[in-house]
Scaffold this active site. Structure first.
Site, PDB file in Angstrom:
ATOM      1  N   TYR A 141       4.324  28.831   8.737  1.00 53.78           N
ATOM      2  CA  TYR A 141       3.682  30.135   8.558  1.00 53.78           C
ATOM      3  C   TYR A 141       3.730  30.617   7.110  1.00 53.78           C
ATOM      4  CZ  TYR A 141       3.418  31.060  13.591  1.00 53.78           C
ATOM      5  OH  TYR A 141       3.119  31.022  14.922  1.00 53.78           O
ATOM      6  N   LYS A 189      12.036  18.288  15.723  1.00 59.75           N
ATOM      7  CA  LYS A 189      11.272  17.040  15.828  1.00 59.75           C
ATOM      8  C   LYS A 189      11.917  16.067  14.826  1.00 59.75           C
ATOM      9  CE  LYS A 189       7.685  14.623  17.284  1.00 59.75           C
ATOM     10  NZ  LYS A 189       7.564  14.122  18.671  1.00 59.75           N
ATOM     11  N   ASP A 221       8.781  18.030  21.949  1.00 62.45           N
ATOM     12  CA  ASP A 221       7.806  17.577  22.957  1.00 62.45           C
ATOM     13  C   ASP A 221       8.440  17.502  24.341  1.00 62.45           C
ATOM     14  OD1 ASP A 221       9.300  15.462  21.946  1.00 62.45           O
ATOM     15  OD2 ASP A 221       7.626  14.055  21.761  1.00 62.45           O
ATOM     16  N   ASP A 245       7.074  29.811  18.675  1.00 60.93           N
ATOM     17  CA  ASP A 245       5.839  30.497  19.066  1.00 60.93           C
ATOM     18  C   ASP A 245       5.274  29.834  20.320  1.00 60.93           C
ATOM     19  OD1 ASP A 245       3.553  32.200  18.819  1.00 60.93           O
ATOM     20  OD2 ASP A 245       2.456  30.517  17.938  1.00 60.93           O
ATOM     21  N   ASP A 249       5.548  31.215  24.511  1.00 57.79           N
ATOM     22  CA  ASP A 249       4.356  31.460  25.349  1.00 57.79           C
ATOM     23  C   ASP A 249       4.417  30.595  26.605  1.00 57.79           C
ATOM     24  OD1 ASP A 249       3.121  33.243  23.500  1.00 57.79           O
ATOM     25  OD2 ASP A 249       1.145  32.427  23.988  1.00 57.79           O
TER      26      ASP A 249
END
Ligand code: NAD
Ligand code: IPM
Ligand code: MN
Length: 365
Positions: A141, A189, A221, A245, A249
């Site tokens: 970001y 990751k 993942d 983020d 969700d």
């Protein structure tokens, strides 16, 4: 107590859910004699239209002068063609950076009655209670360089973290884990990304300061899958900015709807409070928005900016109670709708306020 709250309701359903959250805060203030003063300013698309910028200077000034900032949502189809740095969302990112909060707490809990109507099997979700701690000021970001070079047809963003940025958010996550089930799952990751290898090594360093907390690492993942197959295995989940983020969700499936999830951003000059959902252009202006995520966000204001833990807990209990009583906004009314009392946003807000009122007048706090 006194609290100067800046409200930036924003776009789409932002004002619809914010109204209900502020009304709940006012109910608490009136019953208990607190002085919550509310100032409203513009942010996002509405600010682009009226002030030519998604974060007007007077909004920023008022935010920095407040005790806490409550944001509804920003964005909408009208502004979708704008480049990232002038969009409504840029106003929110500028506000986050200016306020300085780097630890975004996103609690997600399942209510038994909702679990029965979840897209997941109720035996999988019932009792799940996760606290995401999402790093909010780093990663893709805010990393530089970032560019879309239209002449060469290339674009790039940078996922960058410093050790210190990871240490400070990890410490907050471990401190919170100490007060909960003493289990922390860090998501990265690290099988591919150097930045994730730094993340993992730094989280392990910080873990040594918190011997009571069990740490595990998950790759993002498979974590996306594990959250759906075994959400009850997780307590505090620590993530970098983008992974948090996405996973938060995803966890809306555990709670029943994106409209159920609150957030508080702490660690900076002024705390920022936002339901995690967006402006929901598909349902805006129809009275369909679920205000419970915003109302649960109001509870976080009381917990983290007003020191009113008992009152925060009463708002949370009230939300659970109205759901247990069968009240639903349309997003939660899955399955046999004759079992539910389906309410508009304002009716749901009123239902919660009445319950808060009843609990505050009957319970000793
Ligand atoms: P969204 O969160 O707005 O909506 C996704 C889906 O969830 C939609 O079907 C919507 O109707 C539903 N939904 C969301 N909140 C709900 C609620 N309270 N009650 C009932 N249903 C709800 O995400 P999107 O559609 O991907 O994004 C729309 C706009 O919002 C975009 O411009 C995006 O950038 C912005 N956005 C803003 C924020 C924020 O301001 N904090 C967060 C996320 C997205
Ligand atoms: C959120 C939103 C924001 C984010 C956007 C609107 C900038 O999706 O708060 O989850 O990505 O942080
Ligand atoms: Mn998001």
């Amino acid at each position: 107590m006194k609290l100067n709250l800046l409200v930036v309701a924003g776009d789409g359903i932002g004002p619809e859910v914010t109204r209900e959250a502020v009304a709940v805060l006012n109910t608490v203030a009136e019953l208990e004699g607190h002085e919550f003063s509310v100032t409203e300013k513009r942010i996002g698309g509405i600010a682009i239209d009226t002030d030519g910028t998604p974060l007007p200077a007077d909004t920023l000034e008022a935010a920095l002068a407040s005790d806490a900032v409550f944001l509804g949502a920003v964005g909408g189809t009208k502004w979708n063609a704008l480049p990232p740095n002038t969009r409504p969302e840029a106003g929110l990112l500028q506000l986050r950076a200016a306020l300085g909060g780097f630890a975004n707490l996103r609690p997600a809990f399942a209510v038994a009655e909702l679990a029965a109507n979840s897209p997941l099997k109720s035996e999988i979700v019932a009792g799940a209670d996760i606290l995401f701690v999402r790093e909010l000021l780093g990663g893709l970001y805010f990393g530089a360089p970032r560019e879309w070079n239209k002449s060469t047809g290339e674009a790039w963003n940078t996922m960058r973290y410093t050790r210190d940025e990871i240490v400070r958010v990890a410490r907050i996550a471990f401190q919170l884990a100490e007060k909960r089930d003493k289990k922390l799952t860090s998501v990265d990751k690290a099988n591919v990304l150097e930045v994730s290898q730094l993340w993992r090594a730094t989280v392990n360093e910080v873990a040594a300061e918190f011997p009571d907390v069990t740490v595990e690492h998950q790759l993002v993942d498979s974590m996306a899958m594990l959250l759906m197959t075994s959400p009850r295995n997780y307590d505090v989940v620590l993530t970098e900015n983008l992974f948090g983020d996405i996973l938060s969700d995803e966890s809306a499936v555990i709670t029943g709807s994106l409209g159920m999830l609150p957030s508080a951003t702490i660690g900076g000059k002024v705390n920022l409070y936002e339901p995690i959902h967006g402006s929901a252009p598909d349902i805006a202006g129809k009275g369909l928005a679920n205000p419970l995520g915003a109302i649960l966000t109001a509870a976080l204001v009381l917990r983290h900016s007003a020191g009113l833990e008992a009152e925060a807990a009463i708002i949370e209990k009230s939300v659970r109670r109205v759901l247990e009583e069968g009240f639903r906004t349309p997003d939660l009314a899955r399955g046999n709708t004759t079992d539910f009392k389906v309410l508009s946003s304002t009716e749901m807000g009123k239902q919660v306020r009445e319950t808060v009122n009843e609990m505050l007048t009957t319970e000793t706090i």
